[in-house]
Scaffold this motif. Structure first.
Motif, PDB file in Angstrom:
ATOM      1  N   ALA A  11      -2.607  57.357  32.562  1.00  0.00           N
ATOM      2  CA  ALA A  11      -3.443  56.392  33.298  1.00  0.00           C
ATOM      3  C   ALA A  11      -3.691  56.923  34.703  1.00  0.00           C
ATOM      4  CB  ALA A  11      -2.748  55.036  33.363  1.00  0.00           C
ATOM      5  N   PRO A  12      -4.809  56.567  35.319  1.00  0.00           N
ATOM      6  CA  PRO A  12      -5.057  57.017  36.705  1.00  0.00           C
ATOM      7  C   PRO A  12      -4.093  56.344  37.668  1.00  0.00           C
ATOM      8  CG  PRO A  12      -6.765  55.496  35.983  1.00  0.00           C
ATOM      9  CD  PRO A  12      -5.937  55.793  34.781  1.00  0.00           C
ATOM     10  N   SER A  13      -3.497  57.119  38.521  1.00  0.00           N
ATOM     11  CA  SER A  13      -2.556  56.558  39.491  1.00  0.00           C
ATOM     12  C   SER A  13      -3.299  55.880  40.639  1.00  0.00           C
ATOM     13  CB  SER A  13      -1.644  57.662  40.044  1.00  0.00           C
ATOM     14  OG  SER A  13      -2.420  58.679  40.665  1.00  0.00           O
ATOM     15  N   GLY A  14      -2.559  55.069  41.404  1.00  0.00           N
ATOM     16  CA  GLY A  14      -3.155  54.379  42.554  1.00  0.00           C
ATOM     17  C   GLY A  14      -4.271  53.448  42.137  1.00  0.00           C
TER      18      GLY A  14
ATOM     19  N   VAL B 153      -8.803  56.237  42.831  1.00  0.00           N
ATOM     20  CA  VAL B 153      -9.394  57.213  43.759  1.00  0.00           C
ATOM     21  C   VAL B 153      -8.304  57.840  44.630  1.00  0.00           C
ATOM     22  CG1 VAL B 153     -11.043  57.585  45.633  1.00  0.00           C
ATOM     23  CG2 VAL B 153     -11.579  55.978  43.797  1.00  0.00           C
ATOM     24  N   PHE B 154      -7.436  57.003  45.169  1.00  0.00           N
ATOM     25  CA  PHE B 154      -6.333  57.534  45.962  1.00  0.00           C
ATOM     26  C   PHE B 154      -5.087  56.674  45.761  1.00  0.00           C
ATOM     27  CE2 PHE B 154      -8.843  54.770  48.750  1.00  0.00           C
ATOM     28  CZ  PHE B 154      -7.889  53.917  49.297  1.00  0.00           C
ATOM     29  N   VAL B 155      -3.949  57.229  46.176  1.00  0.00           N
ATOM     30  CA  VAL B 155      -2.658  56.573  46.013  1.00  0.00           C
ATOM     31  C   VAL B 155      -2.043  56.371  47.397  1.00  0.00           C
ATOM     32  CG1 VAL B 155      -0.379  56.687  44.941  1.00  0.00           C
ATOM     33  CG2 VAL B 155      -2.341  57.790  43.839  1.00  0.00           C
ATOM     34  N   THR B 156      -1.534  55.170  47.640  1.00  0.00           N
ATOM     35  CA  THR B 156      -0.851  54.890  48.903  1.00  0.00           C
ATOM     36  C   THR B 156       0.654  54.840  48.656  1.00  0.00           C
ATOM     37  OG1 THR B 156      -1.027  52.498  48.548  1.00  0.00           O
ATOM     38  CG2 THR B 156      -2.804  53.554  49.781  1.00  0.00           C
ATOM     39  N   SER B 157       1.421  55.297  49.646  1.00  0.00           N
ATOM     40  CA  SER B 157       2.885  55.243  49.545  1.00  0.00           C
ATOM     41  C   SER B 157       3.473  55.086  50.947  1.00  0.00           C
ATOM     42  CB  SER B 157       3.428  56.514  48.876  1.00  0.00           C
ATOM     43  OG  SER B 157       3.050  57.665  49.618  1.00  0.00           O
TER      44      SER B 157
ATOM     45  N   SER C  45      -5.759  60.332  43.611  1.00  0.00           N
ATOM     46  CA  SER C  45      -5.321  59.778  42.335  1.00  0.00           C
ATOM     47  C   SER C  45      -5.332  60.875  41.273  1.00  0.00           C
ATOM     48  CB  SER C  45      -6.248  58.637  41.913  1.00  0.00           C
ATOM     49  OG  SER C  45      -5.951  58.202  40.610  1.00  0.00           O
ATOM     50  N   GLN C  46      -4.355  60.813  40.375  1.00  0.00           N
ATOM     51  CA  GLN C  46      -4.267  61.778  39.288  1.00  0.00           C
ATOM     52  C   GLN C  46      -4.080  61.029  37.964  1.00  0.00           C
ATOM     53  OE1 GLN C  46      -4.699  65.000  39.682  1.00  0.00           O
ATOM     54  NE2 GLN C  46      -4.740  64.944  41.929  1.00  0.00           N
TER      55      GLN C  46
ATOM     56  N   ARG D 100       0.236  47.370  41.172  1.00  0.00           N
ATOM     57  CA  ARG D 100      -0.862  48.354  41.142  1.00  0.00           C
ATOM     58  C   ARG D 100      -0.737  49.267  39.927  1.00  0.00           C
ATOM     59  NH1 ARG D 100       0.277  52.792  45.323  1.00  0.00           N
ATOM     60  NH2 ARG D 100       1.767  53.236  43.646  1.00  0.00           N
ATOM     61  N   ASP D 101       0.472  49.775  39.670  1.00  0.00           N
ATOM     62  CA  ASP D 101       0.672  50.694  38.559  1.00  0.00           C
ATOM     63  C   ASP D 101       0.520  49.989  37.210  1.00  0.00           C
ATOM     64  OD1 ASP D 101       1.113  52.658  40.402  1.00  0.00           O
ATOM     65  OD2 ASP D 101       3.297  52.666  40.190  1.00  0.00           O
ATOM     66  N   LEU D 102       1.035  48.767  37.105  1.00  0.00           N
ATOM     67  CA  LEU D 102       0.893  48.027  35.841  1.00  0.00           C
ATOM     68  C   LEU D 102      -0.571  47.713  35.554  1.00  0.00           C
ATOM     69  CD1 LEU D 102       3.939  45.569  36.000  1.00  0.00           C
ATOM     70  CD2 LEU D 102       3.670  47.582  34.530  1.00  0.00           C
ATOM     71  N   ASP D 103      -1.333  47.431  36.608  1.00  0.00           N
ATOM     72  CA  ASP D 103      -2.771  47.190  36.403  1.00  0.00           C
ATOM     73  C   ASP D 103      -3.463  48.460  35.918  1.00  0.00           C
ATOM     74  OD1 ASP D 103      -2.528  44.562  37.140  1.00  0.00           O
ATOM     75  OD2 ASP D 103      -3.203  44.847  39.204  1.00  0.00           O
ATOM     76  N   GLY D 104      -3.046  49.618  36.478  1.00  0.00           N
ATOM     77  CA  GLY D 104      -3.620  50.882  36.020  1.00  0.00           C
ATOM     78  C   GLY D 104      -3.292  51.165  34.566  1.00  0.00           C
TER      79      GLY D 104
END
Length: 400
Positions: A184-187, A190-194, A280-281, A316-320
């Motif tokens: 699944a696409p992370s974040g 488009v991008f991932v925040t941490s 995002s990957q 966020r991850d569960l939605d992805g």
């Protein structure tokens, strides 16, 4: 004048009788078999058409068997993905509940335990069999369950790709389990925040201007906080060290915008706290998403801000993951719809071939019954003629 001997008359009568008997027998065979062409010699052209039609029917039957196999597999796949989506939704509701500020560490641990049970169920769904000794998500094949729960997380043991049915139609028998469950696409896609802060948290972020979004190779930002004299400011530093934002005053919950992106940081970031923005990957695992939330909720040492960050990142991850599973489920549904169309075409082709075969070799029963009755009449006449001829012997005349 021709002289006809008694022997010749007898022979001609017998030949005629045998010919009528043969024709009657053939008519009877045609009626019994309901076939006009009993052997290729009866009508070579019709026999050839019938043979081509039978080959077409056999090919249609083979295609239908393959289509049925794909339909069964896709039905199982769609059902499995529906179960998985429901489990992810249950997990999401639990994570939302864990974000309640009134929850104690013990209560959050209880939620984590419930999430662990959901994870077990999810792994069982991912390893669901197809009823024929294989697995729904085995990709190009696996003799063992394709997903293995290892110390470092769930690993895919199958072979990537899909198995297609052996037919004229391009239909799958399996789905690529790695792509479905671990990619699944992370974040936010488009991008991932941490975050590394223990007193503040960052949201998922969003795109405000797609035309300004840098390429993935350059999408590496760091939001750095500085506190001095009671004032907190931040810089947004690009990968090359240049500043997208410099010395901006921090306000709790205020949008931070830079290079076509925006994110919100809440809480009270301390001096030296940093927040990362990376591309995002397609490498988000459904199981890793749950593992991170479970680990965060089980840690009693986490601050309120860290718990909030765990909850927000987990949602966020569960939605992805849910989006990936729903997308794959939609694909299975589209394949099932296509299978209905393929089944209709195969049925039409088979009906056409059957009609062509029937036209070539099947019997017109009305005409066949009429011909049979005529042959019976002819045979009866031949018998009577032969019986009359036997009485025309010279010896019979002398005796008379």
């Amino acid at each position: 004048m021709f002289r006809i001997t008694t022997a010749n008359a007898y022979a001609a009568s017998v030949d005629n009788l045998q010919s009528r008997q043969y024709e009657l027998n053939m008519a009877q065979q045609r009626l019994t078999s309901q076939k006009r062409v009993l052997a290729p010699s009866d009508d070579p052209a019709a026999a050839a058409r019938a043979e081509r039609s039978r080959a077409m029917i056999q090919r249609a039957d083979a295609n239908q068997r393959a289509v049925d196999a794909s339909k069964n597999s896709m039905t199982l796949t769609e059902a499995a993905l529906g179960d998985a989506t429901e489990l992810i939704q249950q997990a999401r509701e639990l994570v939302v509940a864990a974000g309640n500020a009134s929850y104690s560490a013990a209560q959050r641990k209880d939620v984590a335990n419930q999430l662990t049970e959901i994870r077990k169920q999810l792994l069982s769904v991912a390893n669901r069999g197809d009823g024929a000794g294989g697995f729904v998500f085995a990709g190009q094949g696996a003799t063992q369950p394709p997903f293995a729960d290892q110390p470092g997380g769930v690993a895919y043991m199958g072979t990537g790709g899909e198995v297609q049915v052996a037919s004229d139609e391009n239909l799958p028998l399996t789905f690529d389990g790695s792509k479905t469950w671990l990619s699944a696409p992370s974040g936010n896609g488009v991008f991932v925040t941490s975050s590394n802060s223990s007193s503040a948290w960052i949201d998922t972020g969003r795109v405000t201007d797609p035309s300004k979004i840098p390429a993935d190779a350059n999408m590496d930002y760091t939001i750095q906080f500085n506190s001095s004299g009671g004032t907190t400011t931040y810089d947004v530093v690009r990968k090359d060290g240049s500043l997208a934002v410099s010395g901006a005053p921090y306000q709790d919950g205020k949008l931070i915008e830079f290079d076509g992106m925006a994110t919100t940081i809440s809480g009270a970031p301390g001096n030296g706290d940093t927040f990362k923005i990376t591309p995002s990957q397609p490498n988000l695992s459904a199981f890793d998403a749950l593992d991170k939330v479970i680990a965060g909720l089980k840690d009693p040492s986490k601050s309120s801000a860290e718990v909030t960050q765990t909850v927000q990142s987990g949602l966020r991850d569960l939605d992805g993951v849910a989006g990936q599973l729903q997308g794959t489920r939609s694909l299975a549904g589209e394949i099932l719809n296509r299978i209905d169309g393929v089944t209709s075409r195969v049925t039409d082709l088979k009906n056409y071939a059957e009609s062509t075969r029937s036209d070539a070799e099947d019997l017109d029963m009305v005409q066949a019954i009429s011909d049979f009755q005529n042959q019976q009449t002819n045979y009866s006449a031949a018998l009577q003629t032969y019986a009359s001829l036997q009485k025309m012997s010279l010896f019979d005349y002398i005796k008379g």
